[in-house]
Enzyme design. Sequence first.
Site, short mmCIF file in Angstrom:
data_model
loop_
_atom_site.label_atom_id
_atom_site.label_comp_id
_atom_site.label_asym_id
_atom_site.label_seq_id
_atom_site.Cartn_x
_atom_site.Cartn_y
_atom_site.Cartn_z
N ASP A 146 14.07 -4.82 -30.75
CA ASP A 146 14.91 -4.23 -29.70
C ASP A 146 15.90 -3.21 -30.25
O ASP A 146 16.41 -2.39 -29.50
CB ASP A 146 15.69 -5.33 -28.97
N ASP A 149 16.50 -11.88 -32.51
CA ASP A 149 17.54 -11.81 -31.49
C ASP A 149 17.30 -10.67 -30.49
O ASP A 149 17.21 -9.51 -30.87
CB ASP A 149 18.91 -11.64 -32.16
N THR A 171 14.26 -11.11 -39.33
CA THR A 171 15.55 -11.01 -38.65
C THR A 171 16.63 -10.41 -39.54
O THR A 171 16.58 -10.53 -40.77
CB THR A 171 16.02 -12.39 -38.17
N GLY A 172 17.60 -9.78 -38.92
CA GLY A 172 18.75 -9.24 -39.65
C GLY A 172 19.81 -10.29 -39.89
O GLY A 172 20.85 -10.00 -40.48
N ASP A 211 11.16 -9.03 -34.57
CA ASP A 211 12.58 -9.33 -34.74
C ASP A 211 12.84 -10.60 -33.92
O ASP A 211 12.01 -11.00 -33.10
CB ASP A 211 13.40 -8.15 -34.21
N LYS A 239 15.07 -4.26 -42.87
CA LYS A 239 13.83 -5.03 -42.66
C LYS A 239 12.60 -4.41 -43.30
O LYS A 239 11.52 -5.00 -43.29
CB LYS A 239 13.60 -5.21 -41.16
#
Length: 237
Positions: A192, A71, A137-138, A69, A177
């Site tokens: 995270d 962020d 990433t989202g 990921d 994801k």
Amino acid sequence: MKSTIKSIAITAIASLIALSSHASGEKVPYTQAGFTVRQAEQQAPIHWVSIEQIKASLKDTPPMNVSFDIDDTVAATSGCFYYGQQKYSPNDHSYLKNQDFWDEINAGCDKYSIPKLSAKALIEMHQARGDQIFLITGRTAGKDDQVTPILAKALGIKNMQPVNFTGGQKSEYKQGKTAAIIKHKVQLHYGDSDDDILAAKEAGIRGIRVLRAANSTYIPHPQAGGYGEEVLINSSY
């Protein structure tokens, strides 16, 4: 003689008990929350792992695809999101649904993000094994993807692949994801958020939790280890 000694001993014990009782003084209510030693020593049964332990667990595993990921996992990016919120929706989180925000942020704000030392060490370990790194990433994709080249340089990623932006993407899976993880045949994913761990579970692969920095603007903080996943020590920075 014996009776005299016994009498002296009894008197001494009685005096000690009285002194102890007197020394404790009057009980006064606490003025704030504290803790007992037992409370301080209680630990949640979390499966903590180190980078060296992860490396050892992969000793007999051929080079594979590994994803991260972005962020709060590979970089501290809260500054970009804080700026975006103040500009586009200072009183709520609607800025996250504003395409103008994503266009601006993805076009270069990450040059101000701080790469996490734990992520750089992880990536170095995996690349030494010959693993291929992917970033998933989202975030919602913007008009100009500067995230890929900026993070490739900041994190030292070799043979960098385009960042996978999953925000706003529809798929047959429950987690955002999962599709990208399956598409790239990823065998190990780091993240995270709960979404990262749940996506790894949905894809049927190993997911390892990275700790979010305490001052991250991405709140509330998740319960690391809450799904029984491994949690990387010293990974909040």
